[in-house]
Design a protein around this motif. Structure first.
Motif, short mmCIF file in Angstrom:
data_model
loop_
_atom_site.label_atom_id
_atom_site.label_comp_id
_atom_site.label_asym_id
_atom_site.label_seq_id
_atom_site.Cartn_x
_atom_site.Cartn_y
_atom_site.Cartn_z
N LEU A 44 39.45 37.33 40.11
CA LEU A 44 38.32 38.21 39.82
C LEU A 44 38.48 39.52 40.58
CD1 LEU A 44 34.55 37.32 39.72
CD2 LEU A 44 35.35 39.34 40.89
N ARG A 45 38.83 39.45 41.85
CA ARG A 45 38.97 40.67 42.64
C ARG A 45 40.15 41.51 42.15
NH1 ARG A 45 36.03 41.27 47.48
NH2 ARG A 45 34.50 39.59 47.73
N TRP A 46 41.21 40.85 41.67
CA TRP A 46 42.30 41.63 41.07
C TRP A 46 41.79 42.40 39.86
CZ3 TRP A 46 43.95 41.16 36.03
CH2 TRP A 46 45.03 41.99 35.68
N ALA A 47 41.03 41.73 38.98
CA ALA A 47 40.51 42.38 37.79
C ALA A 47 39.50 43.46 38.14
CB ALA A 47 39.88 41.34 36.86
N GLY A 73 24.44 53.70 42.36
CA GLY A 73 24.90 53.94 41.01
C GLY A 73 24.63 52.76 40.10
N THR A 74 25.47 52.61 39.10
CA THR A 74 25.35 51.47 38.17
C THR A 74 25.67 50.18 38.93
OG1 THR A 74 26.00 52.85 36.30
CG2 THR A 74 26.20 50.47 36.03
N ILE A 75 24.80 49.21 38.83
CA ILE A 75 24.98 47.94 39.55
C ILE A 75 25.56 46.91 38.59
CG2 ILE A 75 23.86 46.09 40.84
CD1 ILE A 75 21.68 48.07 41.58
N ILE A 76 26.64 46.28 39.01
CA ILE A 76 27.26 45.19 38.27
C ILE A 76 27.18 43.95 39.14
CG2 ILE A 76 29.36 44.40 37.08
CD1 ILE A 76 30.28 47.37 37.17
N VAL A 77 26.73 42.84 38.59
CA VAL A 77 26.68 41.60 39.35
C VAL A 77 27.52 40.55 38.63
CG1 VAL A 77 24.50 40.96 38.21
CG2 VAL A 77 25.21 39.79 40.31
N ALA A 78 28.42 39.93 39.36
CA ALA A 78 29.25 38.85 38.82
C ALA A 78 28.69 37.53 39.31
CB ALA A 78 30.70 39.01 39.27
N ARG A 123 39.09 32.68 35.10
CA ARG A 123 39.73 33.34 33.96
C ARG A 123 38.71 34.09 33.11
NH1 ARG A 123 43.54 29.30 31.38
NH2 ARG A 123 44.74 29.77 33.25
N GLY A 124 37.53 33.52 32.92
CA GLY A 124 36.48 34.21 32.19
C GLY A 124 36.07 35.49 32.88
N PHE A 125 35.99 35.45 34.22
CA PHE A 125 35.65 36.67 34.96
C PHE A 125 36.75 37.73 34.84
CE2 PHE A 125 32.57 33.95 37.28
CZ PHE A 125 31.45 34.77 37.15
N VAL A 126 38.00 37.30 34.82
CA VAL A 126 39.09 38.25 34.63
C VAL A 126 38.95 38.95 33.28
CG1 VAL A 126 41.58 38.45 34.22
CG2 VAL A 126 40.74 37.13 36.16
N TYR A 127 38.72 38.16 32.23
CA TYR A 127 38.57 38.76 30.90
C TYR A 127 37.38 39.73 30.88
CZ TYR A 127 41.64 34.97 29.23
OH TYR A 127 42.68 34.12 29.02
N GLU A 254 52.73 37.07 39.99
CA GLU A 254 51.94 38.08 39.29
C GLU A 254 51.18 37.46 38.12
OE1 GLU A 254 51.48 41.46 39.99
OE2 GLU A 254 52.39 40.86 41.90
N THR A 255 51.79 36.47 37.47
CA THR A 255 51.09 35.78 36.39
C THR A 255 49.89 35.03 36.93
OG1 THR A 255 53.17 35.53 35.16
CG2 THR A 255 51.34 34.12 34.51
N GLY A 256 50.07 34.28 38.02
CA GLY A 256 48.97 33.54 38.62
C GLY A 256 47.89 34.44 39.17
N ALA A 257 48.26 35.61 39.69
CA ALA A 257 47.27 36.53 40.25
C ALA A 257 46.29 37.02 39.20
CB ALA A 257 47.96 37.73 40.89
N ARG A 258 46.70 37.01 37.94
CA ARG A 258 45.84 37.44 36.84
C ARG A 258 45.05 36.28 36.23
NH1 ARG A 258 49.70 40.64 37.97
NH2 ARG A 258 49.76 42.85 37.37
#
Length: 353
Positions: A44-47, A73-78, A123-127, A254-258
């Motif tokens: 998630l932090r990578w994305a 500014g614009t607030i985003i919450v995960a 993975r959903g958060f990455v997308y 790098e694949t796992g990081a994503r």
């Protein structure tokens, strides 16, 4: 995110969601991302870093804050489904929460307008974060102010893309190109694939008429196996085997990081070519099929240890693999490497005959 092109293609085809085409005005100042502890992960932090890059390219910014009161500014919450942070947002449809899903919804956090990014897994958060980055890349920071919720689910449990190494001359440049791999895997993740398959030994149906054989029987090109004196003639340059292994480890990391699965495809276990007087290399030091099974097992065990991001192995197990059909003891021996590696690794077998 530049050059990834997913939303640009959709817009050109007239298929982009309306919310992406009509962004509202962005709040003043850098956007702020509040990550609920249950949602936090390295992917998630990578994305989120990709979203920050996209905003910076459009003159904006992104700060990650721990307390909504510090947000500007614009607030985003995960946040994951069920989090107390979701109180200010409209509830989703009951069927929404499934693995790899994503939901973007306008609402309020601590009494202030905010954008919810919700998913059930990393993975959903990455997308979701890459979706926001793609929207910003196409429409600017105002794309973060959605007018209506957006939800994505998929009926496809496996969405895989493969890349095969087939030619020493043509493929070594991209194999060693680390910046190229980062850009490529960025694109794979942004396009909602969940598995990357790096295929080796894919160039020939049977080990006949072999010419370009670099990484075809891959193990000797990647690892030196204690207890086995396996050779390559002509020999590799000093340090070349280690460079190949470090490159494979880099691709896996790098694949796992994503947040993606990394599948290693080993399409041949033939170590000797027939009717191949012009092959680039000759593999020596393997006595017979039983010796080949033990060597392959021990080599695969090293790869699984050195590349902990390997989540699966694709194997061609019919006669075109170079192992005659009916030789079940070979595969039973090879699979010992997976059984003893200390983690769950999927085995994807391609069989016929």
């Amino acid at each position: 995110m530049a050059g990834m092109g997913r939303r640009s293609i959709l817009k050109a085809l007239g298929a982009a969601p309306a919310a992406a085409l009509t962004p509202a005005a962005a709040q003043a100042g850098p956007a702020s991302l509040v990550i609920d502890p249950a949602a936090d992960s390295a992917p998630l932090r990578w994305a989120a870093g990709k979203l920050k890059e996209a905003l910076a390219a459009k003159g904006g910014g992104l700060n990650i804050v721990g307390d909504p009161r510090a947000a500007t500014g614009t607030i985003i919450v995960a946040a994951t489904p069920g989090s107390p942070s979701l109180a200010g947002f409209a509830p989703p449809a009951a069927s929404w929460a499934s693995p790899e899903c994503l939901r973007l919804a306008p609402g309020r956090l601590a009494g202030r307008p905010a954008l919810l990014v919700s998913a059930q897994d990393a993975r959903g958060f990455v997308y979701a974060m890459l979706e926001l980055a793609d929207r910003v890349d196409a429409d600017g920071p105002g794309a973060l102010s959605l007018k209506a919720p957006v939800a994505e689910t998929t009926p496809n449990r496996v969405r895989s893309v493969a890349r095969a190494f087939l030619s020493e001359i043509e493929d070594k440049p991209w194999f060693y190109d680390r910046d190229g791999w980062r850009r490529y895997l960025d694109m794979v993740a942004a396009c909602r694939f969940n598995r990357f398959n790096f295929a080796l030994g894919f160039g020939y149906d049977f080990p006949r008429g072999v010419t370009g054989d670099y990484l075809h029987f891959p193990y000797p090109y990647l690892v030196e196996v204690p207890g086995h004196d396996v050779t390559i003639t002509p020999a590799l340059a000093p340090g070349e085997r280690e460079r190949n292994l470090q490159t494979l480890k880099f691709i896996a990391r790098e694949t796992g990081a994503r947040g993606l699965d990394f599948q290693l495809g080993i399409w041949t276990h033939a170590w000797a070519w027939t009717d191949s007087p012009h092959s680039d290399h000759v593999i020596g030091g393997i006595k017979d099929l039983a010796d080949a099974a033990q060597y392959s097992r021990d080599a695969l065990a090293i790869l699984l240890r050195e590349c902990p991001e390997i989540t699966g192995v694709s194997l061609r197990v019919h006669g075109e693999s170079g192992i005659p059909e009916g030789n079940y003891p070979f595969w039973q021996t090879l699979f010992e490497a997976v059984a003893k590696c200390g983690r769950k690794v999927a085995i994807d077998m391609h069989a016929k005959g």
